[in-house]
Motif scaffolding. Structure first.
Motif, PDB file in Angstrom:
ATOM      1  N   ILE A 192       0.838  -1.193   0.000  1.00  0.00           N
ATOM      2  CA  ILE A 192       0.000   0.000   0.000  1.00  0.00           C
ATOM      3  C   ILE A 192       0.879   1.252   0.000  1.00  0.00           C
ATOM      4  CG2 ILE A 192      -1.964   1.119   1.093  1.00  0.00           C
ATOM      5  CD1 ILE A 192      -2.472  -1.490   2.557  1.00  0.00           C
ATOM      6  N   GLU A 193       1.938   1.156   0.754  1.00  0.00           N
ATOM      7  CA  GLU A 193       2.773   2.328   0.935  1.00  0.00           C
ATOM      8  C   GLU A 193       3.358   2.824  -0.380  1.00  0.00           C
ATOM      9  OE1 GLU A 193       5.467   3.522   4.775  1.00  0.00           O
ATOM     10  OE2 GLU A 193       5.158   1.429   4.264  1.00  0.00           O
ATOM     11  N   SER A 194       3.624   1.879  -1.263  1.00  0.00           N
ATOM     12  CA  SER A 194       4.234   2.285  -2.521  1.00  0.00           C
ATOM     13  C   SER A 194       3.250   3.062  -3.391  1.00  0.00           C
ATOM     14  CB  SER A 194       4.740   1.064  -3.283  1.00  0.00           C
ATOM     15  OG  SER A 194       3.635   0.210  -3.524  1.00  0.00           O
ATOM     16  N   ILE A 195       1.957   2.755  -3.209  1.00  0.00           N
ATOM     17  CA  ILE A 195       0.977   3.442  -4.051  1.00  0.00           C
ATOM     18  C   ILE A 195       0.784   4.884  -3.577  1.00  0.00           C
ATOM     19  CG2 ILE A 195      -1.366   3.393  -4.965  1.00  0.00           C
ATOM     20  CD1 ILE A 195      -1.376   0.374  -4.249  1.00  0.00           C
ATOM     21  N   VAL A 196       0.467   5.043  -2.304  1.00  0.00           N
ATOM     22  CA  VAL A 196       0.258   6.392  -1.785  1.00  0.00           C
ATOM     23  C   VAL A 196       1.093   6.585  -0.527  1.00  0.00           C
ATOM     24  CG1 VAL A 196      -1.448   8.069  -1.079  1.00  0.00           C
ATOM     25  CG2 VAL A 196      -2.132   6.192  -2.567  1.00  0.00           C
ATOM     26  N   ASP A 197       1.699   7.717  -0.435  1.00  0.00           N
ATOM     27  CA  ASP A 197       2.477   8.064   0.749  1.00  0.00           C
ATOM     28  C   ASP A 197       1.556   8.132   1.970  1.00  0.00           C
ATOM     29  OD1 ASP A 197       4.275   8.952   2.500  1.00  0.00           O
ATOM     30  OD2 ASP A 197       4.922  10.693   1.348  1.00  0.00           O
ATOM     31  N   SER A 198       2.011   7.627   3.109  1.00  0.00           N
ATOM     32  CA  SER A 198       1.141   7.603   4.284  1.00  0.00           C
ATOM     33  C   SER A 198       0.802   9.013   4.775  1.00  0.00           C
ATOM     34  CB  SER A 198       1.793   6.799   5.404  1.00  0.00           C
ATOM     35  OG  SER A 198       2.813   7.567   5.986  1.00  0.00           O
ATOM     36  N   ALA A 199       1.623   9.989   4.407  1.00  0.00           N
ATOM     37  CA  ALA A 199       1.332  11.375   4.785  1.00  0.00           C
ATOM     38  C   ALA A 199       0.013  11.839   4.192  1.00  0.00           C
ATOM     39  CB  ALA A 199       2.464  12.290   4.334  1.00  0.00           C
ATOM     40  N   VAL A 200      -0.324  11.290   3.031  1.00  0.00           N
ATOM     41  CA  VAL A 200      -1.584  11.655   2.385  1.00  0.00           C
ATOM     42  C   VAL A 200      -2.771  11.246   3.251  1.00  0.00           C
ATOM     43  CG1 VAL A 200      -3.066  11.256   0.390  1.00  0.00           C
ATOM     44  CG2 VAL A 200      -0.602  11.503   0.091  1.00  0.00           C
ATOM     45  N   TRP A 201      -2.685  10.004   3.786  1.00  0.00           N
ATOM     46  CA  TRP A 201      -3.770   9.534   4.659  1.00  0.00           C
ATOM     47  C   TRP A 201      -3.903  10.442   5.870  1.00  0.00           C
ATOM     48  CZ3 TRP A 201      -6.215   6.532   1.648  1.00  0.00           C
ATOM     49  CH2 TRP A 201      -5.561   5.608   0.821  1.00  0.00           C
ATOM     50  N   GLN A 202      -2.752  10.792   6.440  1.00  0.00           N
ATOM     51  CA  GLN A 202      -2.770  11.647   7.621  1.00  0.00           C
ATOM     52  C   GLN A 202      -3.393  13.016   7.284  1.00  0.00           C
ATOM     53  OE1 GLN A 202       0.800  10.366   9.165  1.00  0.00           O
ATOM     54  NE2 GLN A 202      -0.467   9.682  10.875  1.00  0.00           N
ATOM     55  N   PHE A 203      -3.066  13.492   6.074  1.00  0.00           N
ATOM     56  CA  PHE A 203      -3.586  14.783   5.635  1.00  0.00           C
ATOM     57  C   PHE A 203      -5.115  14.723   5.515  1.00  0.00           C
ATOM     58  CE2 PHE A 203      -4.760  17.694   2.135  1.00  0.00           C
ATOM     59  CZ  PHE A 203      -4.391  18.889   2.740  1.00  0.00           C
ATOM     60  N   ILE A 204      -5.605  13.660   4.872  1.00  0.00           N
ATOM     61  CA  ILE A 204      -7.065  13.513   4.722  1.00  0.00           C
ATOM     62  C   ILE A 204      -7.724  13.449   6.096  1.00  0.00           C
ATOM     63  CG2 ILE A 204      -8.937  12.052   3.816  1.00  0.00           C
ATOM     64  CD1 ILE A 204      -7.039  11.086   1.682  1.00  0.00           C
ATOM     65  N   GLN A 205      -7.067  12.736   7.017  1.00  0.00           N
ATOM     66  CA  GLN A 205      -7.607  12.624   8.364  1.00  0.00           C
ATOM     67  C   GLN A 205      -7.709  13.992   9.041  1.00  0.00           C
ATOM     68  OE1 GLN A 205      -5.226  10.519  11.176  1.00  0.00           O
ATOM     69  NE2 GLN A 205      -6.972   9.453  12.058  1.00  0.00           N
ATOM     70  N   THR A 206      -6.652  14.790   8.900  1.00  0.00           N
ATOM     71  CA  THR A 206      -6.665  16.133   9.487  1.00  0.00           C
ATOM     72  C   THR A 206      -7.770  16.985   8.884  1.00  0.00           C
ATOM     73  OG1 THR A 206      -4.283  15.892   9.499  1.00  0.00           O
ATOM     74  CG2 THR A 206      -5.161  18.040  10.150  1.00  0.00           C
ATOM     75  N   ILE A 207      -7.938  16.880   7.560  1.00  0.00           N
ATOM     76  CA  ILE A 207      -9.009  17.625   6.892  1.00  0.00           C
ATOM     77  C   ILE A 207     -10.366  17.220   7.466  1.00  0.00           C
ATOM     78  CG2 ILE A 207     -10.223  17.932   4.688  1.00  0.00           C
ATOM     79  CD1 ILE A 207      -7.691  19.323   4.482  1.00  0.00           C
ATOM     80  N   CYS A 208     -10.558  15.921   7.670  1.00  0.00           N
ATOM     81  CA  CYS A 208     -11.834  15.430   8.202  1.00  0.00           C
ATOM     82  C   CYS A 208     -12.117  16.015   9.581  1.00  0.00           C
ATOM     83  CB  CYS A 208     -11.841  13.909   8.304  1.00  0.00           C
ATOM     84  SG  CYS A 208     -12.030  13.110   6.725  1.00  0.00           S
ATOM     85  N   ILE A 209     -11.090  16.017  10.439  1.00  0.00           N
ATOM     86  CA  ILE A 209     -11.282  16.575  11.777  1.00  0.00           C
ATOM     87  C   ILE A 209     -11.682  18.046  11.670  1.00  0.00           C
ATOM     88  CG2 ILE A 209     -10.177  17.088  13.989  1.00  0.00           C
ATOM     89  CD1 ILE A 209      -8.394  14.658  13.517  1.00  0.00           C
ATOM     90  N   GLY A 210     -10.991  18.773  10.782  1.00  0.00           N
ATOM     91  CA  GLY A 210     -11.313  20.185  10.567  1.00  0.00           C
ATOM     92  C   GLY A 210     -12.749  20.361  10.102  1.00  0.00           C
ATOM     93  N   LEU A 211     -13.186  19.510   9.169  1.00  0.00           N
ATOM     94  CA  LEU A 211     -14.548  19.612   8.645  1.00  0.00           C
ATOM     95  C   LEU A 211     -15.582  19.314   9.730  1.00  0.00           C
ATOM     96  CD1 LEU A 211     -14.296  17.999   5.092  1.00  0.00           C
ATOM     97  CD2 LEU A 211     -14.700  20.395   5.676  1.00  0.00           C
ATOM     98  N   LEU A 212     -15.282  18.326  10.577  1.00  0.00           N
ATOM     99  CA  LEU A 212     -16.195  18.010  11.677  1.00  0.00           C
ATOM    100  C   LEU A 212     -16.359  19.227  12.582  1.00  0.00           C
ATOM    101  CD1 LEU A 212     -15.140  14.432  12.876  1.00  0.00           C
ATOM    102  CD2 LEU A 212     -17.295  15.099  11.809  1.00  0.00           C
ATOM    103  N   GLN A 213     -15.224  19.833  12.945  1.00  0.00           N
ATOM    104  CA  GLN A 213     -15.279  20.991  13.835  1.00  0.00           C
ATOM    105  C   GLN A 213     -16.038  22.142  13.174  1.00  0.00           C
ATOM    106  OE1 GLN A 213     -11.103  21.097  14.272  1.00  0.00           O
ATOM    107  NE2 GLN A 213     -11.081  19.927  16.178  1.00  0.00           N
ATOM    108  N   LEU A 214     -15.743  22.365  11.869  1.00  0.00           N
ATOM    109  CA  LEU A 214     -16.425  23.443  11.160  1.00  0.00           C
ATOM    110  C   LEU A 214     -17.933  23.204  11.093  1.00  0.00           C
ATOM    111  CD1 LEU A 214     -14.229  24.516   8.126  1.00  0.00           C
ATOM    112  CD2 LEU A 214     -15.106  25.928   9.995  1.00  0.00           C
ATOM    113  N   SER A 215     -18.353  21.956  10.791  1.00  0.00           N
ATOM    114  CA  SER A 215     -19.800  21.751  10.653  1.00  0.00           C
ATOM    115  C   SER A 215     -20.507  21.877  11.996  1.00  0.00           C
ATOM    116  CB  SER A 215     -20.159  20.416   9.992  1.00  0.00           C
ATOM    117  OG  SER A 215     -19.067  19.624   9.751  1.00  0.00           O
ATOM    118  N   LEU A 216     -19.843  21.453  13.066  1.00  0.00           N
ATOM    119  CA  LEU A 216     -20.474  21.643  14.383  1.00  0.00           C
ATOM    120  C   LEU A 216     -20.578  23.130  14.713  1.00  0.00           C
ATOM    121  CD1 LEU A 216     -18.954  18.720  16.484  1.00  0.00           C
ATOM    122  CD2 LEU A 216     -21.328  19.006  15.778  1.00  0.00           C
ATOM    123  N   MET A 217     -19.561  23.906  14.309  1.00  0.00           N
ATOM    124  CA  MET A 217     -19.632  25.354  14.536  1.00  0.00           C
ATOM    125  C   MET A 217     -20.773  25.968  13.730  1.00  0.00           C
ATOM    126  SD  MET A 217     -15.568  26.095  14.522  1.00  0.00           S
ATOM    127  CE  MET A 217     -15.553  27.853  14.251  1.00  0.00           C
TER     128      MET A 217
END
Ligand SMILES: [Fe+2]
Ligand SMILES: [Fe+2]
Lengths: 481, 144
Positions: A265-290
């Motif tokens: 899996i690692e060769s296909i996508v860098d694991s930093a990408v997953w972490q980035f998507i995760q951070t975006i999701c947390i941000g979106l959750l906080q924004l929608s609750l706001m």
């Protein structure tokens, strides 16, 4: 549309929701006791056994307990549906949930030497609580989901609550994974990373989504506020749910990457990408609750019925806490990601300042639970209990107008000044919580405040119930004569 | 305003307005204003209840064959609303602020949960099941 399912007349007896409501203060007392015994140390980390015990006692024993009682009562009004054998099902649910919460608390506390508990059998208690919750809460939620299985466009409330119920099942699945990891010495190795998902599904998925769903209906009903805008009531809950789902999938991907440690899996996508998507999701959750918090405040602010009301104040406190929680953590995560990118000193000092002010994941969770969720619970319970008592008495009278004259008005069931005192005691607990988070040596104040608040709530509920019983028998007599 | 749910829901909101105006006038002890708003509310509410009882509910009962079901519960609640309204008119005439407000809290909740059931379930079902929903709506509009 299913006509046969429409049942206005079949609301569960007064005692059904009340048995849930009466158990809740007991778990608040237990939490206060643990806080008093554990002392300062539990405020240092959220992984402390006492912290875990108190969090679960409050979230399951107090909050989920009250929510289940209220849901049983709201369904006939919102969906025209009620559970068959409701007395039996509700009693079983209460007993299993109480047993589950108690054994969970006991299992967490096993590792605390101060208490002198036997730590060797904590596995047993974890297993007992797992089984109790699967049967009790899991069974209850499945029954309700079955009851509202038909989708309807009309009720945004029911549609949102349905997502909340599904989220509860996800909480259960993640909890079982965590439990399995614990019991079988983490052969799965997904434990710690999944804890955040577990908490998010519980606090945002289950509790917040159900509250949001209920608010779409209850704010317009109790306070004659304008309806929520369609984009908010239709799409925001689904958006929250999907974002939570993607966030959890990312967590799973990341943990699996570290577990397998394969190159596939690692060769296909860098694991930093997953972490980035995760951070975006947390941000979106906080924004929608706001966004929800602002929209709800706007609706409540434009309510037509401006007469002073403790429960409106509770709602404003709740929504303010929700907004602050999300805004501050959004700023925190922005600062941290900037920090990683730039290594900028001024940014680090902002972060340090927030930490110095006591802002940590523990603070976030505490304010989210006590400031947002429990404030809503307080706002609802002071409306729901007298309302239910009245509703049942009114049903009992039917067309009999002499009996109807015996009905008390809402203020006679629960006076405005008492609602106000309950509000003050809640605000005081919130204040004591902030004091304790800022400086843990104030823990005794928090413990006392919780006992005071829930003791008073218990007293008020006993008052309303005894009044209720009294009037019921008077009406019975009038109906016979 | 082309469907039964739209038209009837608008009437509920309309009644809320005068009800709340009367209630806040009482809480500020502005008695003349309370009297006039209360008069508007009671007239509008009574017309609305009669539109339901004489046109809408019978049409629903005929179309669905449910005569003892939801509409009976609605009729019982109408009776209780009328009873409360009568008591409140009495309290208003003797200018008893506290009792009026206690009763208004009660009527508010009774009325809102009643309206909710109608708006969420009864009206949409009536619209869906009536063979001649438009004609019935015209009848309702003509009634006053
Ligand atoms: Fe009606
Ligand atoms: Fe109506």
């Amino acid at each position: 549309m299913n006509l046969a399912g429409l049942d206005f007349d079949n609301i569960p007896p007064f005692s059904v929701p009340m048995r849930f409501f009466f158990v809740a203060p007991v778990f608040a007392f237990i939490s206060a006791l643990i806080i008093a015994v554990a002392g300062e140390s539990m405020w240092l980390t959220r992984w402390h056994p006492a912290t875990l015990a108190v969090t679960h006692a409050i979230v399951l024993g107090v909050i989920s307990m009250i929510m289940c009682g209220a849901i049983l009562q709201l369904l006939p009004v919102l969906a025209g549906k009620s559970l068959p054998k409701v007395k039996l099902i509700s009693t079983l649910t209460v007993i299993l949930m109480a047993a589950g919460t108690l054994s969970l608390i006991r299992a967490f506390l096993a590792n605390m030497l101060v208490l002198g508990l036997d730590s060797s059998n904590s596995n047993f208690f974890f297993a007992v609580s797992g089984i109790s919750f699967t049967l009790g809460l899991g069974g209850f939620i499945c029954a309700i989901l079955w009851l509202i299985r038909q989708r309807s466009q009309a009720s945004v409330s029911i549609n949102t609550m349905r997502l909340g119920f599904i989220a509860m099942l996800v909480v259960g699945i993640i909890a079982s994974l965590l439990l399995a990891g614990y019991l079988f010495a983490s052969q799965f190795n997904i434990t710690k990373q999944l804890t955040d998902s577990h908490a998010s599904w519980g606090l945002i998925g289950w509790i917040s989504l159900v509250i949001i769903g209920v608010s779409f209906q209850v704010l317009p009903m109790f306070h004659v506020a304008p309806a929520f805008p369609r984009w908010c009531s239709r799409y925001l809950p689904g958006f929250l749910f999907i974002t939570l789902l993607i966030y959890t999938l990312m967590t799973l991907v990341i943990t699996q990457l570290t577990v397998i440690d394969s190159i596939v899996i690692e060769s296909i996508v860098d694991s930093a990408v997953w972490q980035f998507i995760q951070t975006i999701c947390i941000g979106l959750l906080q924004l929608s609750l706001m966004v929800y918090a602002v929209t709800a405040m706007h609706c409540l602010y434009r309510r037509k019925r401006k007469i002073s009301d403790a429960s409106v104040t509770c709602w404003f406190i709740a929504l303010t806490c929700l907004f602050l929680c999300c805004a501050i953590s959004l700023v925190m995560s922005l600062v941290m990601s900037l920090d990683m990118g730039l290594m900028n000193n001024s940014v680090t000092s902002v972060e340090a300042l927030l930490f110095n002010l006591g802002w940590s994941p523990l603070t976030l969770a505490s304010i989210f639970i006590y400031g947002w969720i429990l404030s809503v619970i307080m706002a609802m319970i002071i409306k729901i209990v007298p309302f239910l008592a009245y509703l049942h008495l009114q049903r009992q009278c039917g067309f009999h107008l002499q009996a109807f004259a015996l009905l008390p008005n809402m203020h006679e069931l629960l006076s405005k000044s008492r609602m106000q005192y309950l509000l003050y005691s809640h605000v005081f607990s919130l204040f004591a919580l902030c004091m304790t988070l800022y400086s843990p040596q104030n823990y005794w104040l928090l413990s006392l405040a919780i006992i005071g608040q829930f003791g008073y709530l218990l007293f008020l509920m006993i008052k309303v119930s005894s009044r209720y019983r009294h009037i019921t028998s008077a009406i019975d007599e009038a109906l016979l004569s | 305003m082309h469907t039964i749910p739209d038209f009837m829901t608008a009437q509920h909101r309309h009644c809320d307005d005068s009800f709340i105006a009367a209630e806040s006038a009482v809480s500020a002890k502005k008695w003349p204003e309370a009297d006039s708003q209360w008069a508007i509310f009671t007239t509008d509410l009574e017309i609305h209840l009669q539109q339901e009882e004489t046109i809408l509910f019978p049409a629903f009962e005929q179309a669905t064959g449910m005569t003892m079901g939801p509409t009976q519960v609605m009729r019982a609640e109408h009776a209780q609303m009328r009873q409360l309204v009568a008591e409140m008119t009495q309290q208003l005439s003797v200018q008893n602020k506290d009792l009026f407000l206690g009763l208004s809290e009660t009527l508010m909740i009774l009325m809102q949960q009643h309206n909710m059931k109608e708006e969420q379930m009864l009206y949409p079902m009536t619209q869906a099941h009536l063979p001649d929903a438009d004609a019935v709506l015209q009848q309702v509009k003509a009634y006053s």
